[in-house]
Enzyme design. Structure first.
Site, PDB file in Angstrom:
ATOM      1  N   ASP A 203       0.847  -1.195   0.000  1.00 57.86           N
ATOM      2  CA  ASP A 203       0.000   0.000   0.000  1.00 57.86           C
ATOM      3  C   ASP A 203       0.880   1.241   0.000  1.00 57.86           C
ATOM      4  O   ASP A 203       1.040   1.921   1.007  1.00 57.86           O
ATOM      5  CB  ASP A 203      -0.916  -0.037   1.231  1.00 57.86           C
ATOM      6  CG  ASP A 203      -1.898   1.120   1.258  1.00 57.86           C
ATOM      7  OD1 ASP A 203      -2.061   1.787   0.205  1.00 57.86           O
ATOM      8  OD2 ASP A 203      -2.490   1.366   2.324  1.00 57.86           O
ATOM      9  N   ASN A 205       0.673   4.245  -1.171  1.00 56.44           N
ATOM     10  CA  ASN A 205       0.128   5.576  -0.891  1.00 56.44           C
ATOM     11  C   ASN A 205      -0.643   5.635   0.426  1.00 56.44           C
ATOM     12  O   ASN A 205      -1.341   6.625   0.701  1.00 56.44           O
ATOM     13  CB  ASN A 205      -0.775   6.036  -2.044  1.00 56.44           C
ATOM     14  CG  ASN A 205      -1.940   5.083  -2.277  1.00 56.44           C
ATOM     15  OD1 ASN A 205      -2.077   4.082  -1.561  1.00 56.44           O
ATOM     16  ND2 ASN A 205      -2.774   5.391  -3.262  1.00 56.44           N
ATOM     17  N   GLU A 214      -0.301  -1.721  -7.469  1.00 53.89           N
ATOM     18  CA  GLU A 214       0.307  -2.093  -6.192  1.00 53.89           C
ATOM     19  C   GLU A 214       0.315  -3.605  -6.020  1.00 53.89           C
ATOM     20  O   GLU A 214       1.271  -4.174  -5.496  1.00 53.89           O
ATOM     21  CB  GLU A 214      -0.441  -1.412  -5.050  1.00 53.89           C
ATOM     22  CG  GLU A 214      -0.207   0.093  -4.973  1.00 53.89           C
ATOM     23  CD  GLU A 214      -1.096   0.769  -3.957  1.00 53.89           C
ATOM     24  OE1 GLU A 214      -0.652   1.777  -3.363  1.00 53.89           O
ATOM     25  OE2 GLU A 214      -2.242   0.313  -3.761  1.00 53.89           O
ATOM     26  N   GLU A 258     -10.197  -8.564   1.077  1.00 53.39           N
ATOM     27  CA  GLU A 258     -10.017  -9.028  -0.303  1.00 53.39           C
ATOM     28  C   GLU A 258      -8.543  -9.357  -0.573  1.00 53.39           C
ATOM     29  O   GLU A 258      -8.241 -10.268  -1.344  1.00 53.39           O
ATOM     30  CB  GLU A 258     -10.507  -7.950  -1.262  1.00 53.39           C
ATOM     31  CG  GLU A 258     -12.009  -7.720  -1.179  1.00 53.39           C
ATOM     32  CD  GLU A 258     -12.449  -6.481  -1.929  1.00 53.39           C
ATOM     33  OE1 GLU A 258     -13.583  -6.467  -2.433  1.00 53.39           O
ATOM     34  OE2 GLU A 258     -11.656  -5.516  -2.015  1.00 53.39           O
ATOM     35  N   ASN A 372      37.329 -20.875  22.233  1.00 51.42           N
ATOM     36  CA  ASN A 372      37.660 -19.460  22.502  1.00 51.42           C
ATOM     37  C   ASN A 372      36.386 -18.623  22.624  1.00 51.42           C
ATOM     38  O   ASN A 372      36.186 -17.644  21.911  1.00 51.42           O
ATOM     39  CB  ASN A 372      38.579 -18.913  21.408  1.00 51.42           C
ATOM     40  CG  ASN A 372      39.992 -19.467  21.512  1.00 51.42           C
ATOM     41  OD1 ASN A 372      40.317 -20.207  22.447  1.00 51.42           O
ATOM     42  ND2 ASN A 372      40.838 -19.128  20.559  1.00 51.42           N
ATOM     43  N   GLU A 401      35.167 -21.969  26.950  1.00 48.77           N
ATOM     44  CA  GLU A 401      36.614 -21.902  27.137  1.00 48.77           C
ATOM     45  C   GLU A 401      37.011 -20.582  27.775  1.00 48.77           C
ATOM     46  O   GLU A 401      36.546 -19.514  27.370  1.00 48.77           O
ATOM     47  CB  GLU A 401      37.318 -22.078  25.789  1.00 48.77           C
ATOM     48  CG  GLU A 401      38.834 -22.142  25.924  1.00 48.77           C
ATOM     49  CD  GLU A 401      39.525 -22.482  24.608  1.00 48.77           C
ATOM     50  OE1 GLU A 401      40.774 -22.355  24.573  1.00 48.77           O
ATOM     51  OE2 GLU A 401      38.838 -22.852  23.644  1.00 48.77           O
ATOM     52  N   ARG A 593      38.562 -33.722  23.717  1.00 50.49           N
ATOM     53  CA  ARG A 593      38.176 -32.387  23.252  1.00 50.49           C
ATOM     54  C   ARG A 593      38.907 -32.108  21.951  1.00 50.49           C
ATOM     55  O   ARG A 593      40.136 -32.223  21.875  1.00 50.49           O
ATOM     56  CB  ARG A 593      38.533 -31.324  24.291  1.00 50.49           C
ATOM     57  CG  ARG A 593      38.382 -29.887  23.806  1.00 50.49           C
ATOM     58  CD  ARG A 593      38.758 -28.893  24.906  1.00 50.49           C
ATOM     59  NE  ARG A 593      38.839 -27.525  24.392  1.00 50.49           N
ATOM     60  CZ  ARG A 593      39.962 -26.948  23.970  1.00 50.49           C
ATOM     61  NH1 ARG A 593      41.108 -27.623  23.989  1.00 50.49           N
ATOM     62  NH2 ARG A 593      39.945 -25.711  23.533  1.00 50.49           N
ATOM     63  N   ASP A 700      14.948 -18.777  -9.587  1.00 50.61           N
ATOM     64  CA  ASP A 700      14.675 -20.099 -10.155  1.00 50.61           C
ATOM     65  C   ASP A 700      15.181 -21.142  -9.153  1.00 50.61           C
ATOM     66  O   ASP A 700      16.292 -21.666  -9.278  1.00 50.61           O
ATOM     67  CB  ASP A 700      15.408 -20.278 -11.492  1.00 50.61           C
ATOM     68  CG  ASP A 700      15.030 -19.226 -12.519  1.00 50.61           C
ATOM     69  OD1 ASP A 700      13.910 -18.691 -12.427  1.00 50.61           O
ATOM     70  OD2 ASP A 700      15.860 -18.932 -13.403  1.00 50.61           O
TER      71      ASP A 700
END
Length: 809
Positions: A203, A205, A214, A258, A372, A401, A593, A700
């Site tokens: 919208d 306007n 629109e 609508e 870290n 850590e 670890r 696409d």
């Protein structure tokens, strides 16, 4: 959610954020009113706070200006309940004038959307505030708070200081209340708010109506390409009321009702229509789906065993017409599109911890882990911040850590040693971790401490850990009769320290004469020299005692000994079939670890699935990096309530079971059968353009489908597929392509969807992804919401798929 029917309603309360959908059968309007301003202000105290904030209060915005230091800026802030915004102005005079200036688009004003707020923090709980400390006179910590915004909003934190604690509390309580309420919206509610946003954007306007031009621009923005004649036909079909006939368009416009009709015509879902027709053709003479027919659909297709009473309740909640006794085609579509149960990952798996699976030794779990953690950027010049810890913990991370070095004034600091990264106080990190340690998960948090401190500052570290964490810190000693690690359930609500410790015979501080395995694979010249270990700090280490890796054939190894392995060392171990099997056996009893190699100075991540297939528990990632590895890490830990612990399969827990993480796996098929996974990619909805832009060429799209996991599966060419590209349609592309995957080690496998835009002249662009553990997939017709590699949800962008599982020995 409550559904109200009202013939007289002409507008919505803005908090509802909904559009009205006209019921074809009854002619009445439907408004979904799960939110209302009255509901948000049920008590006098809440309403009083909201009224105060609507009028506005003066606060100081706090910003870190780098070399210029921390700066304070006075602003007027007020709450806009109508549009769910927080407005601000540099002007501090009459509120009515400010409001008028907002309406006129004054440059001195700005706003923040409440839906963009992820969290409210009280006091000094951000990096900027921790810089302030007690340096400024008259600064009031009790009047300070911060707004943390969602990652997708890309808005930096907002640090504010109110005039007093009472005003601060009014803002904090009101915003938290509103944010929680907004987050409680269902998918259907979110979608309705999305529709309202689309209407407002179209919208141009601000007339409250859409003309044909629109609507045409809207379609382009929605990533769909239609012939002008087809678009005009849909527009005219939706334009039934001919409203605004006095305008220059003479009624050739769409109002909100609508517009919704027009939108749903664009969103036509023939694949769902076919399912509806198949299950409703013999069920109802009016072409509706009865609860009994829905029950058949759920049992046969979705493998869900529900009672008829539950099916009646589903129909009642999702049917949009006046007759709530059976589904129309639209109601059934809403059910498949918006019900959490129809997602690939069950909402129960996502929200509930399986308590019965939390009683095994810690070494039997994959554990969500950060590398870290203090860094928010690269490894050489990046900023260190407590936000790194807060963000990781809020994501369910269970191992953080702390890289500790001597600081000024006897206060240990955390930073990446021998680099230009900034420094933060050890004390501030521990305080932040205490606050957020168990917000996302109740299960144990591990402090992985890399200790580079002097004895004096090690003692200070120990004192801070004890004084700040208190009872949260697990300090129990290992008993002589213990043979394996305790379970996550046993250690619930506790923080464990992973560090090196002195031998039991030590009576005071002593030398650490072991090589350091935890120094990020740097060259020997940068590794620390022989270092003394503080007795105070050593005494805080129990079940996760860091030791230099002595080799797999070590008779002195204890279940509580854990070693760290660099990326290159890990690859070398796993690439050799013999040592790979040894590694699996090691990981059934002890914790390993794994951390990224030193060459990853850009904070990129190692390939995470490979060490997982060898049973490695702590595979540390740079959480701040948006990449596939963090995407897969989120998929691994999405289930079991997101608690950060996932029980490994039996062949990674029992050393007597023959298994290799190299090919072939050697598994006994009578115990661990092969999975035949059928995946049909039916359609997509609202696929975004590259980088989320609103304008440009219509895409696409096509979908890559891959199985990631054990080499037996990932290296199988037939486990990498892709659909055809659908031209000029990102709005609702339909593929209807089926693929069959033969998965030999499904227990460690992932299904990954990656949507791309096909290009004839350039590299195909990544549009969105979805990943899930094979074990967590629900069968049937399911929805997969797309995300980007940062974890940002791209809702309502999604794929609609059909899944079938078949096991063979």
């Amino acid at each position: 959610m409550q559904v109200n029917f009202d013939d007289s309603v002409t507008q919505t309360n803005c908090l509802e954020g909904v559009l009205f959908k006209k019921d074809v059968e009854s002619g009445r309007k439907i408004s979904i009113t799960s939110l209302s301003e009255d509901g948000l202000a049920r008590s006098r105290s809440v309403k009083k706070r909201l009224d105060l904030l609507k009028m506005g209060t003066q606060m100081s915005k706090v910003r870190d200006k780098g070399v210029r230091g921390v700066q304070f800026y006075k602003r007027m802030y007020w709450l806009d309940m109508e549009n769910l915004m927080i407005h601000f102005s540099t002007q501090t005079f009459n509120f009515r004038f400010i409001l008028a200036s907002v309406c006129s688009g004054s440059d001195s004003c700005g706003k923040y959307a409440l839906c963009d707020i992820a969290e409210v923090r009280e006091g000094y709980q951000t990096h900027t505030f921790t810089k302030i400390g007690d340096k400024f006179k008259n600064n009031n910590k009790e009047a300070a708070f911060s707004l943390i915004f969602t990652s997708q909003s890309k808005i930096p934190e907002l640090n504010l200081v109110a005039e007093d604690k009472k005003t601060r509390d009014a803002w904090v309580n009101a915003i938290r209340h509103l944010v929680v309420t907004l987050k409680s919206l269902s998918h259907q509610k979110e979608y309705e708010m999305f529709l309202k946003t689309q209407f407002r954007r179209a919208d141009s306007n601000n007339s409250g109506y859409l003309n044909f031009e629109e609507a045409k621009d809207l379609c382009k923005g929605l990533n769909i390409k239609l012939d002008k004649e087809d678009l005009r036909k849909l527009f005219n079909e939706a334009n039934t009321e001919k409203t605004n006939s006095a305008s220059k368009e003479k009624g050739e416009v769409l109002n909100e009702e609508e517009f919704v009709t027009f939108y749903y015509k664009l969103m036509r879902r023939p694949e769902i229509d076919q399912i509806f027709t198949r299950y409703s053709k013999n069920a109802n003479e009016h072409g509706r789906m009865t609860p009994e027919a829905l029950l058949d659909f759920l049992k046969e297709e979705q493998k869900d065993d529900l009672a008829i009473e539950e099916c009646k309740e589903i129909v009642k909640n999702f049917e949009s017409s006046a007759d709530k006794s059976s589904f129309t085609k639209e109601g059934f579509t809403h059910f498949l599109m918006f019900n959490d149960w129809q997602e690939l990952l069950s909402p129960i798996s996502a929200s509930r911890v399986k308590a019965e699976e939390m009683v095994h030794p810690l070494s039997h779990y994959w554990i969500a882990s950060s590398h870290n953690t203090y860094l928010t950027g690269n490894q050489l010049t990046g900023e260190s911040s407590i936000d790194g810890y807060i963000n990781s913990l809020k994501l369910g991370c269970r191992c953080v850590e702390l890289d500790c070095w001597d600081g000024d004034d006897g206060q240990p600091i955390i930073y990446h040693g021998h680099t230009l990264t900034s420094k933060i106080l050890f004390k501030d990190v521990v305080e932040a971790c205490k606050k957020y340690a168990f917000e996302r998960s109740d299960f144990p948090l591990i402090f992985s401490i890399e200790n580079h401190c002097s004895l004096e500052q090690q003692d200070r570290m120990a004192e801070l850990l004890v004084s700040i964490l208190g009872d949260l810190l697990y300090t129990g000693a290992i008993q002589d009769d213990e043979k394996h690690m305790p379970s996550p359930m046993t250690l619930r609500g506790k923080i464990l320290v992973k560090a090196k410790r002195l031998p039991p015979s030590a009576t005071g501080d002593d030398n650490d004469d072991e090589d350091d395995d935890d120094d990020d694979e740097r060259d020997d010249s940068k590794k620390k020299k022989i270092q003394k270990i503080s007795k105070k700090l050593s005494d805080l280490v129990n079940y996760i005692h860091a030791v230099h890796f002595p080799g797999f054939q070590n008779n002195d190894a204890k279940f509580f000994h854990m070693s760290s392995f660099g990326e290159s060392k890990t690859k070398k171990i796993i690439s050799d079939p013999e040592t790979a099997r040894d590694f699996v056996k090691y990981n059934t009893k002890q914790i390993s670890r794994i951390y990224p190699g030193a060459a990853r100075q850009d904070s990129s991540n190692l390939k995470i699935v490979e060490p997982w297939t060898a049973g490695c528990q702590i595979v540390a990632l740079n959480y701040q990096t948006d990449d596939r590895q963090n995407h897969l890490n989120r998929a691994m830990f999405a289930a079991n309530g997101g608690c950060g612990y996932i029980l490994k399969p039996q062949f990674l827990r029992d050393p007597s079971i023959a298994y290799s993480p190299t090919s072939p796996s050697g598994l006994d098929r009578s115990r661990f059968p092969i999975l035949i996974l059928s995946v049909e990619i039916l359609s997509g909805q609202h696929i975004p353009r590259p980088h989320g832009v609103d304008e440009g060429e219509v895409i696409d799209p096509y979908v890559e489908v891959k199985i990631r996991g054990h080499p037996d599966d990932f290296n199988e060419p037939d486990n990498h597929k892709e659909t055809e590209a659908v031209r000029n349609n990102g709005f609702n592309p339909a593929w209807k392509q089926s693929f069959v995957f033969n998965i030999k080690v499904p227990e460690v496998a992932f299904l990954e969807f990656k949507v791309k835009d096909h290009s004839h002249s350039m590299k195909d662009q990544h549009l969105g992804s979805y990943a899930i553990r094979i074990k967590d997939i629900q069968e049937g017709y399911r929805r997969a919401y797309l995300v980007d590699y940062s974890g940002k949800e791209l809702k309502p962008a999604s794929l609609f798929v059909k899944i079938n599982k078949r096991w063979i020995n």
